[in-house]
Design a protein around this motif. Structure first.
Motif, mmCIF file in Angstrom:
data_model
loop_
_atom_site.group_PDB
_atom_site.id
_atom_site.type_symbol
_atom_site.label_atom_id
_atom_site.label_comp_id
_atom_site.label_asym_id
_atom_site.label_seq_id
_atom_site.Cartn_x
_atom_site.Cartn_y
_atom_site.Cartn_z
ATOM 1 N N GLU A 17 0.804 -1.208 0.000
ATOM 2 C CA GLU A 17 0.000 0.000 0.000
ATOM 3 C C GLU A 17 0.846 1.271 0.000
ATOM 4 N N THR A 18 2.041 1.216 0.606
ATOM 5 C CA THR A 18 2.876 2.406 0.704
ATOM 6 C C THR A 18 4.252 2.150 0.090
ATOM 7 N N ARG A 24 10.782 -2.009 1.945
ATOM 8 C CA ARG A 24 11.156 -3.049 2.923
ATOM 9 C C ARG A 24 10.994 -4.447 2.324
ATOM 10 N N ILE A 25 9.892 -4.684 1.653
ATOM 11 C CA ILE A 25 9.642 -6.001 1.064
ATOM 12 C C ILE A 25 10.626 -6.277 -0.066
ATOM 13 N N ALA A 59 10.216 3.953 -4.863
ATOM 14 C CA ALA A 59 9.222 2.988 -5.333
ATOM 15 C C ALA A 59 8.055 3.721 -5.988
ATOM 16 N N PHE A 60 7.491 3.089 -7.000
ATOM 17 C CA PHE A 60 6.287 3.592 -7.652
ATOM 18 C C PHE A 60 5.182 2.584 -7.372
ATOM 19 N N VAL A 61 4.121 3.009 -6.667
ATOM 20 C CA VAL A 61 3.040 2.109 -6.279
ATOM 21 C C VAL A 61 1.799 2.455 -7.087
ATOM 22 N N ALA A 66 4.115 -2.525 -6.808
ATOM 23 C CA ALA A 66 5.151 -1.494 -6.836
ATOM 24 C C ALA A 66 6.352 -1.967 -7.635
ATOM 25 N N LEU A 67 7.055 -1.003 -8.170
ATOM 26 C CA LEU A 67 8.346 -1.240 -8.797
ATOM 27 C C LEU A 67 9.345 -0.425 -7.985
ATOM 28 N N VAL A 68 10.311 -1.130 -7.381
ATOM 29 C CA VAL A 68 11.230 -0.502 -6.440
ATOM 30 C C VAL A 68 12.629 -0.449 -7.041
#
Length: 168
Positions: A17-18, A24-25, A59-61, A66-68
């Motif tokens: 979501e953020t 972190r993931i 990151a772009f969510v 997301a793409l980090v």
């Protein structure tokens, strides 16, 4: 010659979501893919900028995906030049991060001379190329895979014999 190579990776993350959660993931996911084989690769948040130069989050969510942007840094030992170091880093990291695009951001020679690098043993970080060495007969032993050199097998043999004697 030793080189420090920084590679940018675009890591996809799902069910977030953020941007903080996505970062972190992504770091945890990348660490799992690299470990235990490449535990010496440093993983940090990447930096992104808009075309106008404005700082953007790493990151772009969108739609809970997301793409980090992550930066992976490793030191490659005993290379012929910066281009050789780049190829080794991309190969080592790319083999473990399947379907994740990589881009080399920076390659810097590390401050040791070739003579000093031969004197340093087991400093804990490096690629598989850091196991290149010279055997007792003066020929080069390629460390591209996990082969034992003649001196490695000599070190292991006495321990094995001691274990056999302890069992008797």
């Amino acid at each position: 010659m030793d080189c420090r190579v920084v590679v940018e990776a675009a890591v996809p993350v799902y069910d977030v979501e953020t941007t903080d959660e996505a970062v972190r993931i992504a770091i945890a996911k990348t660490g799992e893919m690299l470990n235990p084989d490449l535990n010496y690769v440093e993983i940090t948040m990447g930096t992104r900028q808009s075309p106008s130069g404005e700082e953007l989050p790493p990151a772009f969510v969108a739609a809970d995906e997301a793409l980090v942007a992550l930066e992976l840094e490793m030191t490659v030992f005993n290379v012929e030049g910066e281009q050789h170091a780049t190829r080794i880093a991309r190969k080592e990291i790319g083999q473990r991060l399947e379907n994740i695009p990589l881009k080399v951001l920076d390659v810097e020679p590390v401050g040791e001379s070739d003579e000093d690098a031969d004197d340093v043993e087991g400093d804990g970080g490096g690629s598989s190329s850091d196991t290149d060495s010279t055997s007792d007969d003066g020929t080069s032993v390629d460390g591209g895979d996990e082969r034992e050199t003649e001196s490695d097998s000599d070190d292991l043999l006495p321990e094995f014999e001691e274990m056999v004697e302890d069992d008797n």
